[in-house]
Design a protein around this motif. Structure first.
Motif, short mmCIF file in Angstrom:
data_model
loop_
_atom_site.label_atom_id
_atom_site.label_comp_id
_atom_site.label_asym_id
_atom_site.label_seq_id
_atom_site.Cartn_x
_atom_site.Cartn_y
_atom_site.Cartn_z
N THR A 121 0.85 -1.19 0.00
CA THR A 121 0.00 0.00 0.00
C THR A 121 0.88 1.24 0.00
OG1 THR A 121 -1.62 -1.21 1.26
CG2 THR A 121 -1.88 1.17 1.17
N VAL A 122 0.61 2.14 -0.92
CA VAL A 122 1.41 3.35 -1.06
C VAL A 122 0.50 4.55 -0.91
CG1 VAL A 122 2.91 4.68 -2.57
CG2 VAL A 122 2.96 2.18 -2.65
N MET A 123 0.93 5.47 -0.07
CA MET A 123 0.16 6.70 0.06
C MET A 123 0.89 7.78 -0.71
SD MET A 123 -1.11 8.44 3.50
CE MET A 123 -2.56 9.43 3.47
N VAL A 124 0.15 8.47 -1.56
CA VAL A 124 0.75 9.58 -2.30
C VAL A 124 0.07 10.84 -1.81
CG1 VAL A 124 1.14 10.59 -4.55
CG2 VAL A 124 1.10 8.12 -4.28
N TYR A 125 0.88 11.78 -1.39
CA TYR A 125 0.33 13.00 -0.82
C TYR A 125 0.69 14.16 -1.75
CZ TYR A 125 -1.85 15.26 3.17
OH TYR A 125 -2.73 15.91 3.99
N PHE A 126 -0.30 14.75 -2.38
CA PHE A 126 -0.05 15.89 -3.26
C PHE A 126 -0.19 17.19 -2.47
CE2 PHE A 126 -1.20 12.67 -6.36
CZ PHE A 126 -0.35 12.92 -7.40
N LEU A 127 0.85 17.97 -2.40
CA LEU A 127 0.77 19.27 -1.75
C LEU A 127 0.36 20.28 -2.80
CD1 LEU A 127 3.91 19.32 0.55
CD2 LEU A 127 1.63 18.49 1.03
N GLY A 128 -0.82 20.79 -2.72
CA GLY A 128 -1.28 21.75 -3.71
C GLY A 128 -2.31 21.14 -4.64
N GLY A 129 -2.74 19.95 -4.36
CA GLY A 129 -3.85 19.38 -5.11
C GLY A 129 -3.43 18.43 -6.21
N CYS A 130 -4.35 17.57 -6.61
CA CYS A 130 -4.08 16.70 -7.74
C CYS A 130 -5.35 16.59 -8.57
CB CYS A 130 -3.64 15.31 -7.26
SG CYS A 130 -4.97 14.36 -6.55
N THR A 131 -5.19 16.09 -9.79
CA THR A 131 -6.34 15.99 -10.69
C THR A 131 -6.86 14.56 -10.69
OG1 THR A 131 -4.97 15.39 -12.55
CG2 THR A 131 -5.34 17.74 -12.18
N TYR A 132 -8.07 14.41 -11.21
CA TYR A 132 -8.63 13.07 -11.33
C TYR A 132 -7.83 12.23 -12.31
CZ TYR A 132 -12.67 13.92 -8.41
OH TYR A 132 -13.47 14.17 -7.34
N SER A 133 -7.24 12.90 -13.31
CA SER A 133 -6.44 12.14 -14.27
C SER A 133 -5.26 11.49 -13.58
CB SER A 133 -5.93 13.07 -15.37
OG SER A 133 -7.02 13.54 -16.10
N GLU A 134 -4.67 12.24 -12.65
CA GLU A 134 -3.53 11.67 -11.93
C GLU A 134 -3.98 10.49 -11.06
OE1 GLU A 134 -0.40 15.23 -11.08
OE2 GLU A 134 -2.48 15.58 -10.57
N ILE A 135 -5.13 10.66 -10.45
CA ILE A 135 -5.66 9.57 -9.62
C ILE A 135 -5.87 8.34 -10.49
CG2 ILE A 135 -7.63 8.82 -8.26
CD1 ILE A 135 -7.94 11.73 -7.33
N THR A 136 -6.47 8.56 -11.67
CA THR A 136 -6.70 7.44 -12.59
C THR A 136 -5.38 6.81 -13.02
OG1 THR A 136 -8.66 8.58 -13.36
CG2 THR A 136 -7.83 6.82 -14.74
N ALA A 137 -4.41 7.66 -13.30
CA ALA A 137 -3.11 7.13 -13.74
C ALA A 137 -2.49 6.29 -12.64
CB ALA A 137 -2.18 8.29 -14.10
N LEU A 138 -2.62 6.76 -11.38
CA LEU A 138 -2.04 5.99 -10.27
C LEU A 138 -2.80 4.69 -10.07
CD1 LEU A 138 -1.20 8.77 -7.67
CD2 LEU A 138 0.39 7.39 -9.00
N ARG A 139 -4.10 4.73 -10.26
CA ARG A 139 -4.88 3.49 -10.14
C ARG A 139 -4.40 2.49 -11.19
NH1 ARG A 139 -10.52 6.60 -9.64
NH2 ARG A 139 -10.63 6.80 -7.37
N PHE A 140 -4.14 3.04 -12.38
CA PHE A 140 -3.66 2.18 -13.47
C PHE A 140 -2.30 1.59 -13.08
CE2 PHE A 140 -0.82 1.90 -17.13
CZ PHE A 140 -1.49 0.95 -17.88
N LEU A 141 -1.43 2.47 -12.54
CA LEU A 141 -0.10 2.04 -12.14
C LEU A 141 -0.20 0.94 -11.08
CD1 LEU A 141 2.91 2.68 -12.48
CD2 LEU A 141 2.69 4.25 -10.55
N GLY A 142 -1.09 1.17 -10.13
CA GLY A 142 -1.29 0.18 -9.07
C GLY A 142 -1.72 -1.15 -9.65
#
Lengths: 1323, 607
Positions: B557-578
């Motif tokens: 399990t990896v927690m990614v913490y975006f300082l300053g916000g993140c986009t849904y595309s990034e979330i999707t990309a990380l889900r894909f990566l996972g």
């Protein structure tokens, strides 16, 4: 009450009634004088539920010469439906050399009027010590059948003859007799005693079964015959059995032994057997009787009676035990226990009677009787309790009698208590009276009595011994002035010159401080001025008021803390009296000067001396005065002769006239209650006036007849006034009820919130009012749920099934019962009582499913803590009430003050107080203490005497034992003294750090601030380095004016909030320029400050940028400002400044833009004037657009030129505007312009955008073929677009159209697919 | 590739919600009697997610108001509660309220509850205004809000601006507290990677707050194996790209707030708007959220068919029992699904309509060529034309910024001309916006010497974007895939989230860091990054061939913490990566952003 005499006082109350109404009352009073005879009879007849008389009680007293007291009590209890169930008759006859006759007849009526039984009693007492006593009791069962009988006989002759009989008869459910008790005593020293008993048992269905006949004949030195016949009748009238008994006792050792057993069964079968054996020898007469009479409905044995006599030579001992048990199905119904103990030369009687009867076997009553008679005084004491309940079947206890005697040598104390309680729904009916008699010779009798009063009975006070003083034998209070702190505070003693002989006047007084248990805390020889008075503050500091008005503050270990004065005036004219009081702000001091003025300080921590108003015409010292604190104001009540004045510091005085019925010349003493609400005044005539402190309400007046004022006048809580005259203490209640105590040595009284502490030479006692809840539980015959639960618990631990019955009775009020027991435990000081109550509460809790245990746990914890601190080692005699007021943190603080760190920590741990509030805080105190010791003890002793080695040893001794760290500090401290300053700081700091480590919650900042107070700033800073929490460090650093360090620490902490705290303070305290300089090198602080300014103070931000030569930002500020300005001129001004600043910042581009904006603004202003339309704040584009829309093409054109708008953009703008207003002709015209910078498709776009497809189509026709498809799609003509694309043979274009297709265009999609395949095929 | 999802559940973050509810109830119940509540407008939605109005009503709240500036509030009950962020603007409004009451001699009790903590600054402001004595102040900790199974958000939309533009680090404290909060739920996280200066600061702050005294953590119990903290300024490119996944498009088109989306009448087909909670609990949404948009409508229509079939089942029901079963168990669910499906289809239509607007295709095309670095001239012209055509400001600015970011600054000539035209079109005040963007390093001007101009003034900022950084990173990380055929239906490349044109830089970086377990070997990448990198690795992954076998097992399990916000595309990309690498990602962010919200937060609104 006579002096040296005997006083007895009894009260009897008998109540019975099915629905709770009291039916009767029996009152009995005895008054016996020395040498006089008093007779007192009272008859009480109690009526049954339906009016029929149920019984009668006859009572006779005869008292002879020589201090003989007789006491009789009769109680008749009624059965469920009015039928009497049992009756007890008891007769005593004691006379020395006197003759008494006593006859009593009692006839009880059955429910339906028919007589049920008859009681015949005959007494014959001859001269020389022969007494006969007969008692017959016939009880009727519910349906008229007689149930039992009680017979009792006493014969006591001079020289040791005693007769004692007890009969217990228990009735079965339907009237069937179940058992019988027969007992006969014959004890004679050289005399003969006959004793017969007959018991007749009745059959199951109510027919009378038997009769008892008894005859006594006793002659002097003669022969006695005794016959008894018992005839038992069967259920249908047939005789069932016969009892015959014959005694023959001859002089000189004849023993007759008869045994008769006649038992009748329901149908004629034998029911029981009675066996009786007598053996009496001369000089050792032993009688042994055993009777067992058992009758069961079908002939089974039901009970057994056992009786044993043992009489020794030279002493007569009788011991009888009777157990008669009968139950419908064989269960035991009651038990009778009887014990005799007789000593030669002293007469001791001890009887206990227990008679239980109830349809379902529940106990109905209990009688407990105790006699204690000592030689040299005659005390007779009887208690009878008979209780009957209409629903006694429920089995609840109805009454309880408790009696205790304590007698001291040389004095006689008689104490009686009687409580009679009535049936289940009856309120308590009885009252308790208590009397003290104190005899000659200074004997003090002090007992512990818990006496609970009836429903409206007054409160009763109790004295409890707290400690045997540790100073016992060393201190004689006569020679000292005493001051004790409230809430179990320490006791200070001052060796007072005025109290001792005037020989050693020159010596200075000695002050000693003891704990409340009399253990010494500190001692010193006073070396300042004359002490006028002293007392304790609420912080447990000892305050001394000197003659010159100087107040010296010492801690309880007599370490000097500080000093302050009571003002110049007080100093000049001398103080003659003082008063230390608790004000609403803390502890206050009032002094009375020799000019009779009063000066007051309300709070010794915040000294403001106030001068009270003058009492008019006061020429001599007031006879008494007191400071009253009410409504957050301190006022003094001063007595001037017979007048009272209330004065305040506002210069107001008010004459007060309390309502007092006697003449007053002078008020010689005053006392104010702990809560300042009540006041007691003592007049010169010895009258004590008790009222409210505002003198508006009078509670009572009490004449002590003492002309001299009491040594001490105090309040016991808020309840009673206590006056101490030499060694006599008078307790006066609000209802003028009073009690007198005398002491054999001087005592000192200290008021507490809920009582009064009495400090004596050997003992420390506590006088307090018994709490209501305690009263409810322990009141005799109390029906409170708590009392029942307590009783149940006791029974439970005895293993008795009654526990269950009691519990069942209070089933629905069990929760209340548990709460009562818990609450009552809090008021108890003795741990065994606490335990008993808490045990009862636990027991009760078992039956509750959802009882919140919090209060119980809490109470256990509090009591444990209280018991611990009350221990004489700690010596804080707090009560629960006081602790509630004082609160736990304060108690812990007080332990810390006493340097009992270990206890404090353990208490915190026990109570699970979080470390950072409890243990760690204490550790921190400990560390502070260490720092203080370093500075105080060592500086004083080491430096002054320069005896370092010894000093270190002394310090080690002073430290908490087994603490190496402590000695190391001192060692280094000593080194420091001879070496360098800086070494010390570090070591001290290091050592503390080592000791405390990083215990969570330890506040190094507190220690540091202590160091700071000692003036050791460096040490403080060093200590702060250990502080992990910047939030704690920073404020202290700021306090030390170490602002830059504070700022650095704040920034290091990463907590910007902290940075702000420092920043904003710095901003306030520093000149602005300096402040700017200070923060410019701290980027975080700098940007935070800018952030703050942006919201709060834009001007300051600009100043800051200016100072920085940050022109770019300055310009930006100007721009923002320009938009905020209202007036156009100001706006232009700001923009001009912006332009200049941009230039300075070498941002030419921005400067030029700004310039353009200025130009635009100017233009817009002109346009507004020209067209009367808003233009300002529009962008250039919007301005031109608006102009175009308004068809001001010429002006638009000029603007275009001025601002060099590119052609392309201008065209876009223009056609867009034209399409927007729908000026299609103008647009059309425009599209014909030569050298058009836009493609014709732009026209299609704007038309389509504004929804005019027809117009758009016009332009589509002119579009170049390669653009046509896109344009057609734009216009919405997809079909045409497809065709055009196909024409162009462009698959790309077809795909484009396809991508624009929506699900609804299915047809078209098919077409396109078809075309695509065609194209592909062609290729 | 088979999706190798580990079966261990995520740490249960619902506790955060319970804790907050408890705290809030406790605070409210302390204030006896009825009271009105004013809620900071930024807290409205989060509060809705965390507690709901019922909780307030159950605790004596009478009316609920939104706290907005320039608001008069003289009516209402005698007791008033303000629930607000500790921000100066909000405090200002409150002081206005109190002072207005004072002016009318209206006595009221005021309670201010600061979320997530009280700041001395705010108290100071109250003190300066002379109302500190009139209010009681308390605080409730509310940090991460669980928006979904794998999304936690602080919901601090202003975070980006305050930290990166105003350099105000106040809220880093909150981030650090939230990390401590997560660790207290899921135990200490063994491996921490910080990308960017603020990330490092945050991690230092975490350690400082925990103090040195904390015992050696037991890493065997760690539920989260790694934590990646990443600064937004490391990657501005990704949020500026137009999103093409379904969830991203929904956010771009309708705006998702705190997991809620509001559909207007054009979507619902009815008069009223509909509010929909978008979480993984919505089956249909869960299925399509991560899909490329081109792949959504097909699924939805299939779903519609199968739903219809399910509905039709009722005709084939034989017995009464079956019927009963159907009605009681399935019907309700089916109906809900049907409603949701209708909304999703409606939303798709709207999106399609927008996409079909003339410029969108070209806009997207331009964006992609910027990312690719091709046909620069034409693209600049396109941007120019957008300005000329009065295209709405934010998308234009987005493209403009993207131009600057991908080219490492805009050439001086283009910059000036574009900027001038932009100012002419959208007003002079946008000068300040440009200034802000310049400060952030999002829109810069190349100067002649080839270096981008450093922001003017002495502002200490992390802006030291090196020349050619994007281009280099693009090459090294292979952000723009070479192959043309990216399968959008069954994606094998992360770039699918941007139609195969670009893989999010942030996600690629995370992939590399997790892969290398640190930054060693990544020097040629990190040197192009803004700010520093830092890593603390306590536990090595066993599954890696080289690592030692001893020690605790590393949680995937990896927690990614975006300082300053993140986009849904990034979330999707990380889900894909996972999915392809077997990680389970938990995405924490200060807020969820998109290009528009990002830019909007820095646009100067002085008028």
């Amino acid at each position: 009450m006579g002096w040296g005499g005997v006083v007895d006082l009894d009260k009897f109350t008998v109540a019975a009634g099915p629905y709770g109404g009291p039916i009767g009352k029996i009152l009995k009073l005895y008054t016996m004088g020395w040498g006089g005879v008093v007779d007192l009879d009272k008859f009480t007849v109690a009526a049954g539920p339906y009016g029929g008389p149920i019984g009668k009680i006859l009572k006779l007293y005869t008292m002879g010469w020589g201090g003989v007291v007789d006491l009789y009590k009769f109680t008749v209890a009624a059965g469920p439906y009015g039928g009497p169930i049992g009756k007890m008759l008891k007769l005593y006859t004691m006379g020395w050399g006197g003759v008494y006759d006593l006859d009593k007849f009692t006839v009880a009526a059955g429910p339906y009027g028919g007589p049920i039984g008859k009681i015949l009693k005959l007494y014959t007492m001859g001269w020389g010590g022969v007494y006969d006593l007969d008692k017959f009791t016939v009880a009727a069962g519910p349906y008229g059948g007689p149930i039992g009988k009680i017979l009792k006989l006493y014969t006591m002759g001079w020289g040791g003859v005693y007769d004692l009989d007890k009969f217990t008869v228990a009735a079965g459910p339907y009237g069937g007799p179940i058992g019988k008790i027969l007992k006969l005593y014959t004890i004679g020293w050289g005399g003969e005693v006959d004793l017969d008993k007959f018991t007749v048992a009745a059959g199951p269905y109510g027919g009378p079964i038997g009769k008892i006949l008894k005859l006594y004949t006793m002659g002097w030195g003669g022969v006695y015959d005794l016959d008894k016949f018992t005839v038992a009748a069967g259920p249908y009238g047939g005789p069932i059995g016969k009892i015959l008994k014959l005694y023959t006792i001859g002089w000189g050792g004849e023993v007759d032994l008869d045994k008769f057993t006649v038992a009748a069964g329901p149908y004629g079968g034998p029911i029981g057997k009675i066996l009786k054996l007598y053996t009496m020898g001369w000089g050792g007469v032993v009688d042994l009787d055993k009777f067992t009479v058992a009758a069961g409905p079908y002939g089974g044995p039901i009970g057994k009676i056992l009786k044993l006599y043992t009489m020794g030579w030279g002493g007569v001992v009788d011991l009888d035990k009777f157990t008669v048990a009968a139950g419908p199905y064989g269960g035991p119904i009651g038990k009778i226990l009887k014990l005799y103990t007789m000593r030669r030369g002293s007469v001791v009687d001890l009887d206990k009677f227990t008679v239980a009867a109830g349809p379902y076997g529940g106990p109905i009553g209990k009688i407990l009787k105790l006699y204690t008679v000592r030689r040299g005084g005659v005390v007779a004491l009887d208690k009878f309790t008979v209780a009957a309940g209409p629903y006694a079947c429920c089995g609840g206890p109805i009454g309880k009698i408790l009696k205790l005697y304590t007698m001291r040598r040389g004095g006689v104390v008689a104490l009686d208590k009687f409580t009679v309680a009535a049936g289940p729904y009856g309120g308590p009916i009885g009252k308790i009276l208590k009397l003290y008699t104190m005899g000659w010779g200074g004997v003090v009798a002090l007992d512990k009595f818990t006496v609970a009063a009836g429903p409206y009975g007054g409160p009763i006070v109790k004295i409890l011994k707290l400690y045997t003083m540790g100073w016992g034998g060393v201190v004689d209070l006569d020679k000292f002035t005493v001051a004790a702190g409230p809430y179990g505070g320490p006791i200070a003693l001052l060796r007072d010159d005025s109290k001792t002989a005037r020989v050693q006047v020159s010596t200075k007084p000695i002050v000693t401080v003891y704990t409340a248990a009399g253990n010494q805390l500190g001692q010193m020889r006073w070396n300042s001025g004359n002490i006028i008075g002293f007392g304790w503050s609420h912080m447990e500091d000892l305050l001394f008021v000197q003659e010159d008005g100087v107040v010296l503050v010492y801690d309880m270990f007599l370490n000097f803390k500080r000093t302050f004065g009571m003002g110049q005036e007080a100093k000049d004219v001398k103080v003659t009296d003082c008063s230390i009081f608790n004000s609403y702000q803390g502890t206050g001091i009032a002094v009375l000067t020799s000019t009779f003025r009063i000066f007051i300080v309300n709070n010794i921590d915040d000294i403001r001396v106030r001068r009270m108003a003058e009492v008019p015409g006061l020429q001599s010292a007031p006879s008494s005065w007191v400071v009253i604190n009410l409504d957050r104001q301190s006022r003094a009540l001063v007595a001037k002769g017979s007048e009272l004045f209330l004065i305040d510091h506002g210069g107001q005085y008010e004459a007060q006239t309390p309502q007092i019925s006697v003449d007053v010349n002078e008020y010689t003493a005053m006392a104010l209650s702990f809560n300042n609400r009540y006041l007691a005044l003592f007049t010169d005539k010895g009258v004590i006036w008790i009222g409210s402190s505002d003198l508006q309400k009078v509670y009572c007046e009490f004449n002590t007849k003492s002309p001299s004022p009491p040594q001490q006048l105090s309040w016991c809580g808020g309840g009673a006034v206590v006056a101490l005259f030499d060694q006599l203490m008078l307790v006066i209640g609000p209802d003028r009820d009073w009690i007198k105590y005398s002491f054999d040595s001087p005592v000192h009284l200290t008021q507490e919130e809920d009582g009064l502490r009495i400090i004596g030479n050997y003992q420390h006692e506590f006088l307090y009012r018994i709490a209501d809840v305690t009263d409810k539980i322990f009141r005799i015959g109390s029906m409170e749920p708590g009392a029942m639960l307590y009783e149940a618990s006791k029974e439970f631990y005895k293993g008795s099934q009654k526990a269950d019955e009691y519990i069942r009775m209070i089933k629905d009020r069990l929760e209340h019962a548990v709460s009562q027991c818990i609450e009552a435990a809090g008021y108890e000081i003795e741990s065994d009582k606490q335990k008993a109550l808490l045990r009862a509460a636990t027991f009760g809790k078992c039956f509750l499913t959802d009882y919140n245990p919090e209060s119980f746990v809490n109470m256990c914890q509090m009591l444990r803590v209280l018991n611990q601190v009350r221990d004489h080692i700690i010596g804080i005699p707090l009560t629960y009430v006081q602790l509630e007021h004082l609160s736990m943190p304060v108690l812990i603080d007080r332990l810390v003050l006493r340097k009992l760190f270990y206890y404090a920590i353990r208490i915190c741990q026990y109570l699970k107080i979080p470390d950072d509030e409890g243990a760690s805080r204490i550790l921190a105190h400990w560390a502070c203490y260490k720092v203080c010791v370093c500075s105080w003890v060592l500086i004083d002793r080491l430096v002054l005497r320069k005896l370092f080695y010894y000093a270190i040893r002394i310090c080690q001794y002073l430290k908490i034992p087994d603490d190496e760290g402590a000695s190391r500090i001192l060692a280094h401290w000593a080194c420091y003294k001879v070496q360098k300053k800086d070494v010390d700081d570090e070591t001290v700091a290091k050592d503390i750090q080592q000791k405390l480590g990083d215990t969570p919650g330890v506040s190094y900042s507190d220690i540091a601030s202590q160091a700071l107070e000692c003036g050791r700033t460096d040490l403080a800073i060093r200590l702060l380095d250990f502080e992990p929490r910047a939030a704690q460090q920073v404020p202290l650093l700021m306090k030390m004016k170490k602002d830059s360090i504070a700022l650095n620490k704040a920034i290091e902490s990463g907590d910007t909030d902290l940075v702000y705290t420092v920043l904003l303070r710095l901003k306030e305290s520093m000149p602005q320029g300096e402040f700017f300089m200070a923060i410019r090198n701290m980027p975080i602080a700098y940007s935070l400050f800018i952030q703050y300014c942006r919201h709060q103070n834009r001007k300051l931000m600009q100043d800051l940028y200016y100072q920085e030569d940050n022109f770019q930002e300055q310009a930006n500020c100007n721009v923002i400002n320009s938009f905020n300005e209202e007036r156009l001129e100001d706006r232009q001004e700001e923009l001009k400044l912006a332009q200049e600043n941009y230039t300075k910042a070498r941002n030419e581009f921005a400067a030029r833009q700004t310039e353009e904006q200025m130009k635009l603004l100017k233009q817009q202003q002109a346009l507004e004037e020209q067209f009367n339309q808003p233009f300002i704040n529009l962008s250039l584009h919007q301005t031109i657009h608006r102009l175009t829309v308004n068809a001001n093409h010429r002006v638009a054109e000029s603007l275009r030129k001025e601002f060099k708008v590119p052609e392309r953009r201008f065209w876009w703008l223009k056609i867009d505007a034209l399409a927007e207003i729908g000026d299609w002709t103008e647009l059309e015209k425009f599209s014909r312009t030569k050298k058009m910078p836009l493609g014709i498709e732009a026209f299609v776009t704007v038309c389509a955008k504004n929804g005019n497809m027809r117009e758009a189509m016009k332009y589509v026709a002119r579009v170049a073929p390669e653009q046509k498809v896109k344009c057609l799609v734009k216009v919405g003509e997809k079909k045409a677009a497809v065709d055009a694309a196909f024409e162009n043979r462009s698959e790309e274009e077809l795909n484009y159209v396809l991508s624009k297709c929506q699900p609804s265009d299915r047809q078209l999609v098919e077409t396109i697919r078809g075309m695509k395949s065609q194209l592909a095929a062609r290729r | 590739m088979a999706a190798s999802m580990t079966s261990s559940p995520h740490p249960d973050f619902q506790y955060l919600k319970q804790k907050f509810c408890q705290d809030l109830e406790q605070h409210l119940s302390k204030i006896k009697g009825k009271k009105d509540i004013f809620i900071d407008h930024e807290l409205m939605k989060p509060l809705d997610r965390m507690a709901g109005a019922a909780l307030l009503k159950n605790n004596g709240v009478d009316k609920i108001f939104k706290l907005v500036s320039n608001q008069m509030a003289t009516d209402g009950l005698e007791q008033r509660v303000y629930l607000t962020r500790p921000r100066m603007d909000s405090v200002k409004v409150i002081t206005e309220h109190v002072n207005a009451d004072k002016g009318q001699n209206h006595k009221r009790k005021y309670h201010i509850i600061f979320v997530p903590r009280r700041l001395h600054l705010c108290e100071m402001m109250l003190e300066y205004e002379g109302i500190h004595g009139d209010v009681t102040i308390s605080e409730i900790e509310m940090h991460l809000i669980p928006l979904d199974r794998d999304i936690l958000s602080l919901e601090l939309p202003f975070f980006f601006r305050t930290l990166f533009l105003d350099q105000d680090e106040t809220w880093l404290h909150t981030v650090a507290r939230s990390i401590i909060g997560v660790q207290s739920l899921a135990n200490t996280i063994p491996n921490v990677y910080c990308i960017g200066r603020r990330a490092r600061m945050t991690f230092d702050l975490v350690n400082m707050m925990l103090g040195d005294a904390r015992p050696d953590p037991d890493y065997t119990k760690s539920e989260i194996g790694s934590l990646v903290i990443i600064d937004r300024d490391v990657d501005y490119v990704t949020p500026l790209c137009s999103q093409v996944t379904y969830e991203g498009l929904l956010d771009d088109s309708f705006g998702i707030k705190c997991g809620f989306i509001e559909f207007g009448p054009e979507v619902t087909g009815k008069d009223q708007t509909a509010k929909l909670l978008l979480t993984s609990d919505d089956q249909i949404f869960e299925e399509v959220r991560n899909r490329h948009f081109s792949n959504v409508l097909g699924y939805l229509s299939e779903k519609a068919k199968s739903l219809q079939q399910d509905f039709d089942k009722r005709h084939t029901l034989q017995s009464v029992g079956d019927m009963k079963n159907f009605v009681s168990k399935e019907l309700r669910g089916l109906k809900q699904q049907k409603t949701n499906l209708a909304y999703h289809i409606g939303a798709c239509e709207q999106i399609l309509m927008k996409k079909n607007k003339d410029d969108f295709e070209e806009y997207l095309q331009t964006e992609h060529s910027f990312l690719e670095g091709s046909s620069l001239r034409e693209n600049i012209t396109f941007v120019e034309e957008l300005v000329q055509k009065q295209h709405s400001m934010i998308p234009t600015l987005k493209l403009f910024s993207l131009l600057s970011l991908t080219q490492d600054g805009v050439s001086s000539r283009d910059y000036k001309s574009l900027k001038t035209q932009f100012l002419h079109s959208h007003g002079f005040e946008q000068m300040l916006t440009f200034n802000n963007l310049n400060k952030l390093g999002m829109l810069t001007e190349q100067d002649q010497s080839g270096q981008i101009s450093t922001p003017i003034g002495k502002m200490p900022s992390g802006v030291n974007l090196r020349r050619s950084s994007y281009r280099n990173l693009c090459k090294k990380l292979n952000l723009v895939p070479k192959t043309e055929d990216i399968d959008l239906k069954r994606p094998t490349n992360m770039a699918y989230v941007f139609s195969g044109a670009y893989s999010p830089l942030s996600c690629k970086l995370i992939e590399q860091v997790l892969n290398k377990e640190g930054f060693s070997g990544l020097e040629d990448i990190t040197k192009y990054l803004t700010g520093d990198v830092y890593s603390r690795v306590e536990v090595r992954d066993h599954s890696r061939p080289k690592s030692a076998a001893a020690g605790p097992k590393l949680s995937k399990t990896v927690m990614v913490y975006f300082l300053g916000g993140c986009t849904y595309s990034e979330i999707t990309a990380l889900r894909f990566l996972g999915r392809i690498k077997g990680y389970r990602f938990i995405i924490s962010t200060t807020s969820i952003i998109n290009g528009s919200t990002l830019l909007n937060s820095v646009v100067e609104k002085s008028r």
